[in-house]
Design a protein around this motif. Structure first.
Motif, PDB file in Angstrom:
ATOM      1  N   PHE A 168      43.250  42.068  38.385  1.00 28.44           N
ATOM      2  CA  PHE A 168      42.911  40.846  37.650  1.00 28.44           C
ATOM      3  C   PHE A 168      41.817  41.140  36.611  1.00 28.44           C
ATOM      4  CE2 PHE A 168      44.310  40.073  41.977  1.00 28.44           C
ATOM      5  CZ  PHE A 168      45.411  39.245  41.774  1.00 28.44           C
ATOM      6  N   PHE A 169      41.603  42.417  36.319  1.00 30.76           N
ATOM      7  CA  PHE A 169      40.618  42.917  35.341  1.00 30.76           C
ATOM      8  C   PHE A 169      39.184  42.598  35.768  1.00 30.76           C
ATOM      9  CE2 PHE A 169      44.178  41.106  32.481  1.00 30.76           C
ATOM     10  CZ  PHE A 169      45.042  42.128  32.830  1.00 30.76           C
ATOM     11  N   TYR A 241      51.023  41.532  29.912  1.00 32.88           N
ATOM     12  CA  TYR A 241      50.015  41.909  30.925  1.00 32.88           C
ATOM     13  C   TYR A 241      49.223  43.136  30.486  1.00 32.88           C
ATOM     14  CZ  TYR A 241      48.126  43.403  35.470  1.00 32.88           C
ATOM     15  OH  TYR A 241      47.296  43.794  36.490  1.00 32.88           O
ATOM     16  N   ARG A 244      46.884  42.318  27.674  1.00 32.95           N
ATOM     17  CA  ARG A 244      45.708  41.598  28.149  1.00 32.95           C
ATOM     18  C   ARG A 244      44.724  42.573  28.818  1.00 32.95           C
ATOM     19  NH1 ARG A 244      46.791  37.831  32.182  1.00 32.95           N
ATOM     20  NH2 ARG A 244      49.004  38.338  32.297  1.00 32.95           N
TER      21      ARG A 244
ATOM     22  N   LEU B 178      52.142  42.167  38.421  1.00 37.11           N
ATOM     23  CA  LEU B 178      51.312  41.873  37.260  1.00 37.11           C
ATOM     24  C   LEU B 178      50.054  41.231  37.839  1.00 37.11           C
ATOM     25  CD1 LEU B 178      54.141  40.669  34.825  1.00 37.11           C
ATOM     26  CD2 LEU B 178      53.290  42.981  35.222  1.00 37.11           C
ATOM     27  N   ASP B 179      49.621  40.069  37.377  1.00 36.00           N
ATOM     28  CA  ASP B 179      48.462  39.504  38.095  1.00 36.00           C
ATOM     29  C   ASP B 179      48.804  38.259  38.898  1.00 36.00           C
ATOM     30  OD1 ASP B 179      48.767  38.361  35.613  1.00 36.00           O
ATOM     31  OD2 ASP B 179      46.672  38.448  35.039  1.00 36.00           O
TER      32      ASP B 179
END
Lengths: 306, 306
Positions: A168-169, A241, A244, B178-179
């Motif tokens: 989720f960074f 994704y 981002r 992905l998230d």
């Protein structure tokens, strides 16, 4: 790791120790010292069966990487670079009694494989940190050298991680302890990263950058690959994704850095992550480099560390 | 796996296939079949470099386990049990070009190592399922044979998993795509578990039970061990957690079963998990069995499967 080789740097280091005091590797477990024996099961070592201070007391640098063969190659390479007298044939797998991990030692350098993924490296790190504690090691630097997928950068680029982020960074590692989730910091040693980055400038044709590294639990669905056995998203969603991630500062993706940063940080190990990228994930998912190019790329982190 | 040995069962199986239709291994990825080439990177195999249908088309049983040595031993053991003509020396590591996983084949039986933890087994499963799909295999049974920590049962007991649960005792696997977090079912094949359980009764001195298996991301803090490099909870909290797990039906703890159940279930593989317990976690944390006892315990799942 360049600092062990020139004599001047070595003496600077001992000067610093004299004045500032040694930074021991510490475990954060009140139960450990009261144990009669500590069996490091997955390393096939133990406090009663092995003289850990004699075997490992002089360790100053630990390099870890996923592949056993790559860690053996690194140990042999370092042995040559350090110009040590011991014969190359004497560099044997210290963990030969188990096939979970491999471990090689040459002078003050320890090289260990950790397999793939957070759980695998976490078992190794628990036992390695206990090993360094039992051996009374101090001022230990640890570097993970690995392979990764790049985002928006040319294959072959070496990424030095400033901070590890999750899917989720977010710069965090979520550790489940019993049935609670505890969030830990994933910052790495800034000084060490910059030192490594400066070294990279001295090597010709050695594209290197400092950036965020994303750490996932999965190579296929978790990294947005379209070539796994399961894939439920579109090419557009994948690219969205990854873009981002790039915007959030992520330059490469691998599968171990968050727990590595979290555990080393908690236990007083100066830590860095240095990974070469094998492909640009904005272009493709499959790793299809010719074998010799792959081998050369995989040697890049080793070269930088030495 | 006993069903391949007697001729009568084999022919029953083909009869069933004739009438009911073959159950092919299926991938759930619309992109896969349009790919010009599929490189199974971590297995060092590919659709252009290898004739996968010729190499693997006859595979009916796949056994997976963490340790490469144990999987080789299993392949040799099965080779003997099946009474195949091929020389033992010809059973070579099919993935010798990589050190990530090992793979051995003897007759219709494939044995593969998967390393430790969910991410490591998940990479292998993605590539194995694609391999079985490319090889057009059908009616494949897959069994994970492993080691585990028991809860409230004697060391040496073999646990056949009915359902895999996570650290919160929930029968689910949370896959990050992905998230997004996607929850998947972790049920295993009931018929196969019961068949295996019935086989166990025929082996003397072979304590076996069917129960829930808890799958964690970590061997130390995540399993409530007091002997890791990090430990922030008390002995009482640990015991409380393990007793709650027992009450929820958990009889053993390992690190791969949830993702194994989830992926095999989605891709049409009949799957079971059979693990021996090496200690009772209500009594201790360290694995300190004598080497020969450990070896004998580790052979128990192999014996049952054969």
């Amino acid at each position: 790791m360049a600092s062990v080789i020139p004599v001047s740097n070595s003496s600077m280091r001992s000067d610093r120790n004299t004045y500032v005091g040694k930074r021991f590797v510490h475990v954060k477990n009140p139960y450990l010292d009261s144990m009669d024996e500590d069996i490091l099961y997955h390393l096939d070592l133990g406090t009663k069966t092995h003289n850990l201070p004699a075997m490992f007391g002089d360790v100053k640098f630990v390099c870890v990487g996923g592949s056993p063969n790559r860690m053996k190659a690194f140990a042999l390479f370092m042995h040559k670079e350090l110009g040590l007298e011991e014969a190359e044939e004497d560099i044997k797998d210290i963990c030969a009694g188990t096939d979970r991990y491999c471990m090689y030692k040459t002078g003050p350098v320890l090289a260990i494989s950790h397999g793939m993924g957070i759980p695998s490296i976490s078992i190794m790190l628990h036992e390695l940190i206990k090993l360094l504690h039992h051996a009374r090691c101090c001022d230990v630097t640890i570097i993970r050298i690995g392979t990764s997928g790049g985002i928006g950068i040319a294959p072959g680029t070496v990424v030095i991680t400033d901070i590890a982020v999750d899917s989720f960074f977010k710069p965090r590692f979520e550790q489940i302890i019993l049935d609670n989730i505890v969030t830990r910091s994933t910052e790495l040693d800034k000084e060490l990263s910059e030192e490594l980055f400066n070294c990279s400038k001295e090597i010709p044709n050695f594209p290197t950058l400092i950036g965020h590294t994303m750490c996932t639990y999965d190579f296929y669905e978790g990294q947005g690959r379209l070539d796994g056995a399961l894939c439920s998203f579109s090419r557009e969603k994948k690219l969205d994704y990854l873009k981002r991630a790039y915007k959030a500062g992520v330059r490469n993706i691998e599968m171990e850095s968050t727990v590595f940063a979290a555990m080393c940080g908690l236990c007083g190990l100066k830590a860095a992550v240095v990974c070469v990228t094998l492909l640009d994930r904005l272009d493709c998912d499959q790793i299809n480099l010719p074998h010799d190019v792959l081998v050369e790329y995989q040697q890049r982190p080793q070269l930088l560390i030495s």
